[in-house]
Design a protein around this motif. Structure first.
Motif, PDB file in Angstrom:
ATOM      1  N   GLN A  50      34.654  98.243  30.383  1.00  0.00           N
ATOM      2  CA  GLN A  50      35.686  97.352  30.863  1.00  0.00           C
ATOM      3  C   GLN A  50      35.425  95.931  30.505  1.00  0.00           C
ATOM      4  O   GLN A  50      36.675  95.307  30.259  1.00  0.00           O
ATOM      5  N   SER A  51      34.286  95.720  30.345  1.00  0.00           N
ATOM      6  CA  SER A  51      33.934  94.281  30.024  1.00  0.00           C
ATOM      7  C   SER A  51      34.423  93.999  28.344  1.00  0.00           C
ATOM      8  O   SER A  51      34.979  92.860  27.918  1.00  0.00           O
ATOM      9  N   ALA A  52      34.033  95.221  27.622  1.00  0.00           N
ATOM     10  CA  ALA A  52      34.308  95.061  26.203  1.00  0.00           C
ATOM     11  C   ALA A  52      35.827  94.946  25.943  1.00  0.00           C
ATOM     12  O   ALA A  52      36.462  94.183  25.003  1.00  0.00           O
ATOM     13  N   ILE A  98      45.922  99.939  25.845  1.00  0.00           N
ATOM     14  CA  ILE A  98      44.905  99.167  25.853  1.00  0.00           C
ATOM     15  C   ILE A  98      44.420  98.755  24.315  1.00  0.00           C
ATOM     16  O   ILE A  98      44.193  97.740  23.834  1.00  0.00           O
ATOM     17  N   PHE A  99      44.373  99.897  23.488  1.00  0.00           N
ATOM     18  CA  PHE A  99      44.229  99.974  22.206  1.00  0.00           C
ATOM     19  C   PHE A  99      45.063  98.933  21.298  1.00  0.00           C
ATOM     20  O   PHE A  99      44.912  98.103  20.456  1.00  0.00           O
ATOM     21  N   ASP A 133      42.679  95.509  32.150  1.00  0.00           N
ATOM     22  CA  ASP A 133      43.605  94.932  33.491  1.00  0.00           C
ATOM     23  C   ASP A 133      45.002  94.989  33.362  1.00  0.00           C
ATOM     24  O   ASP A 133      45.875  95.700  34.090  1.00  0.00           O
ATOM     25  N   GLU A 134      45.637  94.679  32.156  1.00  0.00           N
ATOM     26  CA  GLU A 134      47.010  94.568  31.837  1.00  0.00           C
ATOM     27  C   GLU A 134      47.352  95.998  31.843  1.00  0.00           C
ATOM     28  O   GLU A 134      48.515  96.276  32.453  1.00  0.00           O
ATOM     29  N   VAL A 147      49.840  99.056  36.792  1.00  0.00           N
ATOM     30  CA  VAL A 147      50.702  99.621  37.594  1.00  0.00           C
ATOM     31  C   VAL A 147      50.021 100.502  38.724  1.00  0.00           C
ATOM     32  O   VAL A 147      50.164 100.703  39.722  1.00  0.00           O
ATOM     33  N   VAL A 148      48.783 101.073  38.399  1.00  0.00           N
ATOM     34  CA  VAL A 148      47.914 101.813  39.062  1.00  0.00           C
ATOM     35  C   VAL A 148      47.251 101.103  40.249  1.00  0.00           C
ATOM     36  O   VAL A 148      47.062 101.378  41.262  1.00  0.00           O
ATOM     37  N   TYR A 149      46.981  99.647  39.861  1.00  0.00           N
ATOM     38  CA  TYR A 149      46.444  98.668  40.871  1.00  0.00           C
ATOM     39  C   TYR A 149      47.497  98.630  41.946  1.00  0.00           C
ATOM     40  O   TYR A 149      47.288  98.444  43.087  1.00  0.00           O
ATOM     41  N   GLN A 150      48.745  98.231  41.244  1.00  0.00           N
ATOM     42  CA  GLN A 150      49.908  98.101  42.371  1.00  0.00           C
ATOM     43  C   GLN A 150      49.893  99.361  43.407  1.00  0.00           C
ATOM     44  O   GLN A 150      50.040  99.268  44.503  1.00  0.00           O
TER      45      GLN A 150
END
Length: 234
Positions: free
Chosen positions: A206-208, A23-24, A214-215, A219-222
């Motif tokens: 999450q908004s920031a 993410i960073f 989400d990218e 993997v964990v969403y899947q």
């Protein structure tokens, strides 16, 4: 960053710390490539990876021949070495110390407690080992104490853990506290469901972070969707 090669990130995105690193990198547009290392396949124990990191753990950063391990150190290095906004890891000593205060606390508190929940509610049942109710009650109590401190000692009445802006502290914490798995009962767990202040904080973070969040969690969403379809984590 002119003239520098893209950094190489060795990651397994099932890991919270690996997701924070990705993410960073993405959010701050730091040129990078990703080398996927599947812990479940034992790829972190190969001779090649062990040579890179004798501790056989992820994440690992490689930057023009400089190899660094431990997510806390990696994130602070990236924030210092690359041209990212100051709020991530402030130069002002007092503000930087607040970020250091949380990151020093995170691994033996937030991380260890959320990992224990995952162990008891998902991993042990998957391995055919029933969760001991007494042990699980202790895990829940420990987590509750940690969330109390997260809310009352760190967040208080601020928008973010260390003040008015998002920092490395929020990034590490939010990756620990996002619901990413199902319980052994086939129900998605959200350990913040009864904590509106922390839920609001998580939503702000999450908004920031926008699309990069989400990218990194794709993997964990899947995995979560797969589990949902089967109504079982195993």
């Amino acid at each position: 960053m002119a003239g520098r090669q893209a950094v190489k990130a060795y990651l397994d995105l099932v890991s919270q710390a690996c997701r924070a690193m990705l993410i960073f990198l993405k959010h701050n547009k730091i040129p990078h490539t990703v080398e996927n290392i599947a812990i479940r396949k034992g790829q972190h124990k190969t001779p090649a990876f062990t040579k890179l990191n004798p501790m056989q753990k992820l994440p690992v950063l490689e930057d023009n021949g400089f190899v660094l391990t431990e997510s806390d150190a990696i994130l602070k290095y990236l924030a210092t070495a690359y041209n990212v906004p100051d709020h991530w890891y402030p130069k002002l000593p007092e503000k930087r110390a607040r970020v250091d205060e949380y990151t020093a606390w995170n691994h033996t508190n937030t991380h260890i407690n959320t990992s224990s929940i995952f162990l008891h509610e998902v991993l042990l049942p998957c391995m055919g080992q029933p969760t001991n109710p007494e042990n699980f009650e202790k895990v829940l109590a420990d987590l509750d104490g940690t969330l109390d401190k997260l809310e009352n000692m760190f967040l208080k009445n601020q928008p973010f853990l260390c003040g008015d802006d998002i920092s490395l502290a929020d990034l590490l914490a939010v990756c620990e506290l996002i619901p990413t798995c199902l319980s052994s009962h086939g129900l998605e767990m959200d350990i913040l469901k009864d904590r509106p202040k922390l839920l609001s904080w998580r939503n702000r973070v999450q908004s920031a972070l926008s699309d990069s969040f989400d990218e990194a969690h794709s993997v964990v969403y899947q995995i979560r969707e797969k589990f949902t379809a089967k109504l079982s984590p195993c």
